[in-house]
Enzyme design. Sequence first.
Site, mmCIF file in Angstrom:
data_model
loop_
_atom_site.group_PDB
_atom_site.id
_atom_site.type_symbol
_atom_site.label_atom_id
_atom_site.label_comp_id
_atom_site.label_asym_id
_atom_site.label_seq_id
_atom_site.Cartn_x
_atom_site.Cartn_y
_atom_site.Cartn_z
ATOM 1 N N TYR A 102 46.035 43.810 47.039
ATOM 2 C CA TYR A 102 44.673 43.725 46.492
ATOM 3 C C TYR A 102 44.673 44.067 44.999
ATOM 4 O O TYR A 102 44.076 43.348 44.181
ATOM 5 C CB TYR A 102 43.762 44.677 47.259
ATOM 6 C CG TYR A 102 42.313 44.627 46.846
ATOM 7 C CD1 TYR A 102 41.508 43.555 47.203
ATOM 8 C CD2 TYR A 102 41.744 45.659 46.103
ATOM 9 C CE1 TYR A 102 40.170 43.506 46.830
ATOM 10 C CE2 TYR A 102 40.406 45.619 45.721
ATOM 11 C CZ TYR A 102 39.635 44.544 46.091
ATOM 12 O OH TYR A 102 38.312 44.500 45.710
ATOM 13 N N ALA A 103 45.353 45.155 44.626
ATOM 14 C CA ALA A 103 45.395 45.562 43.218
ATOM 15 C C ALA A 103 46.081 44.497 42.364
ATOM 16 O O ALA A 103 45.625 44.193 41.251
ATOM 17 C CB ALA A 103 46.111 46.901 43.073
ATOM 18 N N ALA A 104 47.161 43.916 42.884
ATOM 19 C CA ALA A 104 47.855 42.872 42.135
ATOM 20 C C ALA A 104 46.971 41.639 41.950
ATOM 21 O O ALA A 104 46.946 41.027 40.875
ATOM 22 C CB ALA A 104 49.144 42.485 42.854
ATOM 23 N N ARG A 122 26.634 38.145 51.486
ATOM 24 C CA ARG A 122 26.402 39.570 51.737
ATOM 25 C C ARG A 122 26.895 40.396 50.546
ATOM 26 O O ARG A 122 27.544 39.881 49.643
ATOM 27 C CB ARG A 122 27.123 40.025 53.015
ATOM 28 C CG ARG A 122 28.626 39.836 52.977
ATOM 29 C CD ARG A 122 29.264 40.120 54.325
ATOM 30 N NE ARG A 122 30.707 39.861 54.335
ATOM 31 C CZ ARG A 122 31.639 40.732 53.994
ATOM 32 N NH1 ARG A 122 31.284 41.956 53.620
ATOM 33 N NH2 ARG A 122 32.912 40.414 54.024
ATOM 34 N N SER A 147 38.160 44.560 40.061
ATOM 35 C CA SER A 147 37.996 45.889 40.648
ATOM 36 C C SER A 147 38.684 46.910 39.757
ATOM 37 O O SER A 147 39.644 46.588 39.044
ATOM 38 C CB SER A 147 38.624 45.927 42.049
ATOM 39 O OG SER A 147 38.693 47.263 42.533
ATOM 40 N N VAL A 170 37.480 29.307 49.467
ATOM 41 C CA VAL A 170 37.920 29.075 48.091
ATOM 42 C C VAL A 170 39.434 28.964 47.960
ATOM 43 O O VAL A 170 39.940 28.460 46.952
ATOM 44 C CB VAL A 170 37.389 30.168 47.143
ATOM 45 C CG1 VAL A 170 35.871 30.126 47.057
ATOM 46 C CG2 VAL A 170 37.884 31.557 47.547
ATOM 47 N N LYS A 213 43.701 41.577 41.844
ATOM 48 C CA LYS A 213 42.609 41.883 40.921
ATOM 49 C C LYS A 213 43.119 42.042 39.480
ATOM 50 O O LYS A 213 42.418 41.677 38.523
ATOM 51 C CB LYS A 213 41.877 43.142 41.375
ATOM 52 C CG LYS A 213 41.112 42.962 42.691
ATOM 53 C CD LYS A 213 40.068 41.869 42.594
ATOM 54 C CE LYS A 213 39.186 41.800 43.820
ATOM 55 N NZ LYS A 213 38.131 40.765 43.717
ATOM 56 N N ASN A 223 33.237 35.904 43.266
ATOM 57 C CA ASN A 223 33.104 37.186 43.953
ATOM 58 C C ASN A 223 33.841 37.210 45.291
ATOM 59 O O ASN A 223 34.149 38.272 45.812
ATOM 60 C CB ASN A 223 31.624 37.484 44.186
ATOM 61 C CG ASN A 223 31.393 38.697 45.049
ATOM 62 O OD1 ASN A 223 31.597 39.833 44.624
ATOM 63 N ND2 ASN A 223 30.983 38.480 46.295
#
Length: 246
Positions: free
Chosen positions: A154-156, A18, A141, A63, A158, A89
């Site tokens: 999430y930021a770490a 998706r 991101s 993964v 990415k 992804n």
Amino acid sequence: MTTIDLSGRVAFVTGSTRGIGHAIAEAFLRAGAEVGIVGRDAARAQEVAAALGAGAHGVGCDVAEGEQVERAVAEVEEALGPIDILVNNAGLTRDNILLRLSEEDWDAVMAANLKGAFHTIRTVTRGMMKRRSGRIINITSVVGLTGNRGQANYAASKAGLIGLSKSVAKEYASRNILVNCIAPGFIETDMTRALPEEARDALLGSIALGRLGQPEDVASAALFLASDLAGYITGQVLVVDGGMVI
């Protein structure tokens, strides 16, 4: 206008049942590649692959689990041939402010977003090194560049993906394996469509082009990086955000 041709190449695209991953898989198939459609739900991955038609092969894989990655890569290569292009992804979010962020949510995001890329890169590059050729595209991101409130995990993850990509780009450059990142901004998805109108307006106000991106915008960048047009580009981060981060 130059037409990108990926005929004869095989891509392994994680999180491609998706959204952005699906758009990338579609773009690669249209360019002539064969594509492994990879998702955590095997039945869903196979269903999506069947809908995409000839050249697509669906396989289930978490993964974050190295053994599952090994099996998925082997299955795709048996079905389609050696993997030339890897697109990482797959990922997830578990947002909260730091003081309320559980260790479980931290670990889950790191495992899917960062460790997952480690697993796929390590597995796929074995063949790429022997063939002295390959492309790896990691979907990071803009928050990996800027940070974001309520998304420390999430930021770490990415930002870590960017560091991983640059390191691997240096390690494998001598084998003609090119490694780059795409950093999307706010893309039109189910999540952004569900935003209240006030929040959506505030979001649009931060984007120079005044609109959200489409999954196809990211897919076009991936298509470029996978093609011969990007043969002298490695270790870079291509930001696709409509001018949100300038």
